[in-house]
Design an enzyme around this catalytic site. Structure first.
Site, PDB file in Angstrom:
ATOM      1  N   TYR A   1      30.869   9.034  21.183  1.00  0.00           N
ATOM      2  CA  TYR A   1      31.672   7.775  21.008  1.00  0.00           C
ATOM      3  C   TYR A   1      32.920   8.130  20.780  1.00  0.00           C
ATOM      4  CZ  TYR A   1      27.075   5.286  21.540  1.00  0.00           C
ATOM      5  OH  TYR A   1      25.855   4.853  21.639  1.00  0.00           O
TER       6      TYR A   1
ATOM      7  N   HIS B   1      20.403  11.795  22.892  1.00  0.00           N
ATOM      8  CA  HIS B   1      21.203  10.693  23.535  1.00  0.00           C
ATOM      9  C   HIS B   1      21.009  10.760  25.000  1.00  0.00           C
ATOM     10  CE1 HIS B   1      25.383   8.646  23.312  1.00  0.00           C
ATOM     11  NE2 HIS B   1      24.312   7.880  24.070  1.00  0.00           N
TER      12      HIS B   1
END
Length: 372
Positions: free
Chosen positions: A109, A174
Site C-alpha cells: 500500500y 498477500h
C-alpha cells in the site's frame, strides 16, 4: 483539514457530516470505565469524553478480540489522495478512542508508505502495545510478487522497522492467487511459521479474492497452521458467497477478516473507479441501488457497511479510512446497527434491485494460475 481542540477531542464541522455522529451515542450502552481509559494524556488528541465502544469479538482460535470495524490503513499510503501526517495521526487516534483496535496495512500500500505512516500514528498514539492489534502482509510489493521464503523472511523485518514495532499480531501472505499455490503451501507458509516461532508475528494468515484458494491451501497444510484468512468483496450487499465458506473455515479453526464492504467503490454515490474489474451489468445494478437510496434519503455506503457488520460469524470488517469524519461515520453506523438493527425495508428494496447480479464476481486470476 484543520483540527481544533475542544475538551481535547478532535472535532469536525457537523454541517459537513451526512449524519450527526454524536446522535448515535444517545441509543447505545454506557461509557468506558476508568480502567479502560488507556490513551496517555500527553497525546494532543487525547479525550476525557469516553463514548461507548463498538462491538469486539474473538477471531478464530487466536484469542484476539478484534473490533467489528477494522481500520484499513491503505489510504494512509495516499493511494486515494493526499493526507497529511497530522490528519493521519488524528484519524488513527480518534479510531482508537472510539473503540477501533484493529489496524491492517501492507508494504504494497503506497509502496511502503502506509506502513511508515501507520507506524508514526501508533507511536504518536502512545497506547500500551497490548491494547491494539496490527496486521501487515508479505509477498506483494510495488515491484511485484515474491513469495519466496527468503523474501518474506526479509519482508517482516522491513515491515517492523517501518511500523516501529517489535512484532505484529498477524502476518498475512498477500493475494496468493497471483503466485504458485504449490510454492505457497510448500515454501511460503513454512517460512511464515518460522517467523511466528521467532516471535515477530503472533499469528499468520492468507489473503485472496477467489474463495476456492482458501480450501485449496487449507486442505494441504496441517490443522492449526493458518490462523486467519482475509477475504474481500465476498461479503457485501451484492455478493455474500463468503457465507457459504464460513462453516468450513470454522471447522478448520480459522478466523475470518472481511474487507471492502463497499465492494471497491461499487456501493458509493460516486460509483467505482474506472479501473474497477466488475462487469457493466454489475456496475449498472449497483448504480441503480445507490440512486434508489439517495432518492429515499438513505446512504448506500452506510447501509452496505451495516450489511457486512450484521453477520456475527465474521469477526471484523476492514474499512479504509483517512479522516476523522470517516472514522466517526463508520463507528456511528456500527453503533446504530447494534442499537436499532438493519433497515429491513430499505435492504429488501436494495436486494431486489441487485437480484439479477447477486453473487456475481470478477476474475483476479485464471483457474490455472490459481492451482499451479
Amino acid at each position: 483539514m484543520s483540527h481544533t481542540k475542544r475538551n481535547a477531542r478532535v472535532k469536525t464541522n457537523p454541517a459537513t457530516r451526512e449524519f450527526h455522529f454524536w446522535h448515535a451515542y444517545n441509543f447505545h450502552l454506557t461509557y468506558l470505565s476508568s480502567s479502560e481509559k488507556n490513551i496517555p494524556s500527553n497525546n494532543p488528541y487525547y479525550s476525557n469524553e469516553y463514548p461507548p465502544k463498538i462491538r469486539a469479538s474473538r477471531i478464530g482460535e487466536t484469542g484476539l478480540n478484534l473490533s467489528c470495524v477494522g481500520f484499513g490503513a491503505s489510504p494512509l499510503g495516499k493511494v486515494f489522495g493526499d493526507v497529511s501526517e497530522e490528519e493521519s495521526i488524528a484519524t488513527v487516534t480518534q479510531a482508537f478512542n472510539l473503540g477501533i483496535n484493529f489496524f491492517d496495512t501492507s508494504p504494497y500500500y503506497g509502496a511502503t508508505l502506509s506502513e511508515k505512516v501507520l507506524g508514526k500514528c501508533l507511536k504518536a498514539l502512545g497506547a500500551p502495545r497490548d491494547t491494539y492489534i496490527v496486521a501487515t502482509k508479505c509477498g506483494r510489493y510495488a515491484e511485484g510478487f515474491d513469495f519466496s521464503a527468503e523474501r518474506v523472511t526479509r519482508s517482516i523485518d522491513e515491515s517492523l522497522e517501518r511500523l516501529q514495532l517489535d512484532y505484529v499480531d498477524i502476518l498475512q501472505c498477500h493475494d496468493i492467487e497471483f503466485g504458485s499455490l504449490g510454492q505457497i503451501v510448500n515454501e511460503t507458509i513454512p517460512a511464515l511459521q518460522k517467523i511466528k516461532e521467532s516471535g515477530k508475528t503472533r499469528f499468520i494468515g492468507i489473503t485472496a479474492l477467489p474463495l476456492e484458494v482458501y480450501t485449496y491451501v487449507l486442505d494441504r497444510v496441517p490443522p492449526g497452521t493458518i490462523d486467519v484468512v482475509l477475504s474481500y468483496c465476498h461479503y457485501c450487499v451484492n455478493d455474500s458467497t463468503l457465507e457459504d465458506l464460513l462453516p468450513y473455515l470454522k471447522s478448520k479453526g480459522v478466523g475470518v477478516i472481511n474487507a471492502s464492504p463497499l465492494s471497491m467503490g461499487l456501493h458509493t454515490e460516486n460509483g467505482p473507479p474506472e479501473w474497477h474489474p466488475a462487469s457493466t451489468e454489475i456496475k449498472a445494478a449497483c448504480k441503480a441501488a445507490a440512486e434508489y437510496c439517495k432518492e429515499n434519503g438513505k446512504n448506500i455506503s452506510k447501509l452496505a457497511l451495516q450489511y457486512s457488520l450484521s453477520n456475527k460469524d465474521i469477526s471484523t470488517t476492514l474499512v479504509g479510512m483517512n479522516s476523522v469524519r470517516q472514522v466517526e461515520e463508520n463507528v456511528a453506523a456500527a453503533l446504530e446497527l447494534e442499537a436499532e438493527g438493519k433497515d429491513e425495508k430499505t435492504f429488501a428494496e436494495i436486494e431486489n434491485i441487485l437480484k439479477p447480479i447477486k453473487n456475481q464476481t470478477w476474475p483476479s486470476a485464471t483457474t490455472n494460475e490459481v492451482v499451479l
